[in-house]
Write an enzyme that holds these catalytic residues in place. Structure first.
Site, PDB file in Angstrom:
ATOM      1  CB  CYS A   1      -4.787 -35.171   1.851  1.00  0.00           C
ATOM      2  SG  CYS A   1      -5.027 -35.219   3.634  1.00  0.00           S
ATOM      3  CG  ASP A   2      -4.955 -37.478  -1.372  1.00  0.00           C
ATOM      4  OD1 ASP A   2      -3.841 -36.926  -1.349  1.00  0.00           O
ATOM      5  OD2 ASP A   2      -5.227 -38.482  -0.694  1.00  0.00           O
TER       6      ASP A   2
ATOM      7  CB  CYS B   1      -7.253 -37.279   3.512  1.00  0.00           C
ATOM      8  SG  CYS B   1      -7.016 -35.560   4.034  1.00  0.00           S
TER       9      CYS B   1
END
Length: 247
Positions: free
Chosen positions: A77-78, A74
């Site tokens: 997300c990261d 992701c």
């Protein structure tokens, strides 16, 4: 995780009962609906399906061991954690193109690894990646191992045409080869599309009284905030539907 724990405690304050187990089968053929956790049976007048989707992984050495330590599925997300670092993205579809382009906001360099000599992605998305000055593409190439001990330090790759194997430096390894909705137990119970996602009109499924929300329905956004919004909508729809039945 802290926010999730606050959500849980708030729900429990309002009388929600939490059962931390995986449902093994369901029966939506009649009401009350039934769900089983192994041999334990639960009954309900309404059900919300929110089992999500799981990222597909490659299954190569180092991938699972370093998940969360440089290996991710992701970018949104990261990606922030990889500012000014070199990153690898695996895949050739639209999702991989989106991930690669998004990661250029943070990374010093993004290397896209694809097993074929052309992308499956739409021409517009593919061209954006090909033209981007921060992105390098390794065509006809597959990753064979994620390298590193406490974090990702590189990737061992192999050219499928020449069979040449070599290592490239990277601190991030992003897998973007798709997701699989967690809907195996719902086959034959509610309508699913060809990819296994629950077909829903808003949050209403093909079965009256069964609702769905989050990544089990959504194959486009797949974000915690959109899933939470759909979960709220499903809860409101379920509550209104139950009131209609009582009326």
């Amino acid at each position: 995780p802290d926010l999730m724990e606050q959500f849980r405690k708030q729900a429990e304050r309002f009388g929600t009962r939490m059962v931390s187990s995986n449902v093994t089968r369901v029966d939506f053929s009649e009401r009350p609906f039934r769900a089983w956790v192994d041999d334990d049976e639960y009954q309900a007048d309404a059900v919300i399906i929110s089992t999500g989707a799981s990222a597909r992984w490659l299954g190569i050495p180092g991938e699972e061991r370093l998940r969360g330590y440089g290996v991710s599925a992701c970018a949104t997300c990261d990606g922030f954690f990889f500012r000014d670092r070199e990153i690898v993205v695996i895949g050739g579809g639209d999702s991989a193109m989106e991930e690669a382009l998004f990661l250029t906001k943070f990374a010093s360099k993004v290397t896209v690894i694809h097993r074929r000599d052309e992308f499956r992605a739409s021409k517009i998305m593919a061209q954006r990646v090909i033209d981007h000055d921060k992105i390098e593409i390794l065509w006809d190439t597959v990753p064979e191992e994620v390298l590193g001990e406490s974090g990702v330090t590189g990737v061992k790759v192999r050219n499928v045409k020449t069979d040449e194997a070599y290592e490239i430096a990277a601190e991030g390894f992003f897998v973007a080869i798709g997701h699989d909705p967690n809907t195996a137990i719902f086959k034959g119970q509610v309508d699913l599309d060809d990819e296994g996602y629950v077909i829903a009109d808003g949050t209403r499924t093909s079965v009256e009284g069964v609702f769905a929300g989050g990544d089990v329905v959504d194959k486009v956004y797949r974000q915690a905030i959109t899933a939470a919004g759909m979960g709220c909508a499903a809860a409101l729809d379920a509550e209104r539907w139950l009131e209609e039945q009582e009326g």
